[in-house]
Design a protein around this motif. Sequence first.
Motif, mmCIF file in Angstrom:
data_model
loop_
_atom_site.group_PDB
_atom_site.id
_atom_site.type_symbol
_atom_site.label_atom_id
_atom_site.label_comp_id
_atom_site.label_asym_id
_atom_site.label_seq_id
_atom_site.Cartn_x
_atom_site.Cartn_y
_atom_site.Cartn_z
ATOM 1 N N ARG A 38 0.792 -1.159 0.030
ATOM 2 C CA ARG A 38 -0.056 0.233 -0.037
ATOM 3 C C ARG A 38 0.898 1.347 0.130
ATOM 4 N NH1 ARG A 38 -2.761 2.459 4.605
ATOM 5 N NH2 ARG A 38 -2.228 0.768 5.940
ATOM 6 N N ALA A 39 1.760 1.351 0.954
ATOM 7 C CA ALA A 39 2.777 2.513 0.819
ATOM 8 C C ALA A 39 3.465 2.557 -0.471
ATOM 9 C CB ALA A 39 3.789 2.235 1.921
ATOM 10 N N LEU A 40 3.842 1.654 -1.222
ATOM 11 C CA LEU A 40 4.414 1.822 -2.478
ATOM 12 C C LEU A 40 3.453 2.153 -3.613
ATOM 13 C CD1 LEU A 40 6.950 -1.442 -2.611
ATOM 14 C CD2 LEU A 40 7.612 1.063 -2.725
ATOM 15 N N PHE A 41 2.362 1.906 -3.564
ATOM 16 C CA PHE A 41 1.223 2.154 -4.372
ATOM 17 C C PHE A 41 1.169 3.676 -4.355
ATOM 18 C CE2 PHE A 41 -2.888 3.323 -5.202
ATOM 19 C CZ PHE A 41 -3.217 2.940 -6.684
ATOM 20 N N ILE A 42 1.010 4.014 -2.945
ATOM 21 C CA ILE A 42 0.651 5.580 -2.690
ATOM 22 C C ILE A 42 2.012 6.695 -3.137
ATOM 23 C CG2 ILE A 42 0.215 7.344 -1.083
ATOM 24 C CD1 ILE A 42 -1.492 5.122 0.559
ATOM 25 N N ALA A 43 2.965 5.942 -2.700
ATOM 26 C CA ALA A 43 4.120 6.768 -2.895
ATOM 27 C C ALA A 43 4.551 7.206 -4.291
ATOM 28 C CB ALA A 43 5.421 6.222 -2.498
ATOM 29 N N ASN A 44 4.450 5.952 -5.178
ATOM 30 C CA ASN A 44 4.656 6.008 -6.467
ATOM 31 C C ASN A 44 3.653 6.828 -7.462
ATOM 32 O OD1 ASN A 44 7.246 4.508 -7.417
ATOM 33 N ND2 ASN A 44 6.257 3.304 -5.769
ATOM 34 N N SER A 45 2.530 6.782 -6.740
ATOM 35 C CA SER A 45 1.289 7.236 -7.209
ATOM 36 C C SER A 45 1.266 8.883 -7.431
ATOM 37 C CB SER A 45 -0.143 6.676 -6.665
ATOM 38 O OG SER A 45 -0.029 5.674 -7.282
ATOM 39 N N VAL A 46 1.839 9.222 -6.172
ATOM 40 C CA VAL A 46 1.749 10.710 -6.066
ATOM 41 C C VAL A 46 3.318 11.398 -6.572
ATOM 42 C CG1 VAL A 46 0.315 10.603 -4.025
ATOM 43 C CG2 VAL A 46 2.741 10.630 -3.592
ATOM 44 N N GLY A 47 4.219 10.708 -6.994
ATOM 45 C CA GLY A 47 5.189 11.209 -7.571
ATOM 46 C C GLY A 47 6.784 10.671 -7.035
ATOM 47 N N ILE A 48 6.753 9.800 -6.200
ATOM 48 C CA ILE A 48 8.107 9.519 -5.551
ATOM 49 C C ILE A 48 8.336 8.250 -6.221
ATOM 50 C CG2 ILE A 48 9.257 8.795 -3.566
ATOM 51 C CD1 ILE A 48 7.398 10.303 -1.748
ATOM 52 N N ASP A 49 9.670 8.237 -6.496
ATOM 53 C CA ASP A 49 10.181 6.891 -7.090
ATOM 54 C C ASP A 49 10.744 6.403 -5.991
ATOM 55 O OD1 ASP A 49 11.605 5.196 -8.693
ATOM 56 O OD2 ASP A 49 13.354 6.360 -9.017
#
Length: 215
Positions: free
Chosen positions: A155-166
Amino acid sequence: MKPGGASRVWVRRGFIALVAGGLGLLVLSHLVRVSYEDRIVPLAQAPQAPVALVFGAGLARGAVPSPVLAQRLDAAVALWKQGSVSAVLVSGDQSQPFHHETRAMRRYLLERGVPERVVQEDQAGLSTYDSCLRAYTVFGAKRAVLVTQRFHLSRALFIANSVGIDAWGVAADEGRSTPWRYTVRETLSRVLALAMVLLEVEPVYPSGRAELPAP
């Protein structure tokens, strides 16, 4: 129609709708879970990144990190010591009186040899979503290693990558089994995360610019 027939029809329709809704939730949750599965790596193989983002997980008696949180912080210490990250961003909920989560996280890191200049606090990380979005918009994190337990990483990876973080992920509980209650909770939480990303929900505290410590 026989007496009671209409009631049975509505019960049957309700049951079908309930099953269909449940299956839909499971499908959406699965899609979120596998979206960035390939970005979960062993700690020793973590890629280089400017910062490790550590999510809060509550405090134990004595205002010290809970066992779950301590596990995350230990992994962050290891990442810094092996040179994978230059800074550590601890993100937690400090909105309640006498609940200084990020302060305790910072103190834990300093006691284990992480220099003070390396540690940055986000005291408004009220949720995984808020922590990730604020890491990007407030703290300027463009690339990061996320540190949390395996059940939470998807979940954390999905959110982070979705908001702009590699973003890449390291499981703080690498090699350990996940309690079933966490698995059930994450099934629903992943669907909520998907909705928040699609709706571009603002964090509770969207402002308060800060910079990550220089390497």
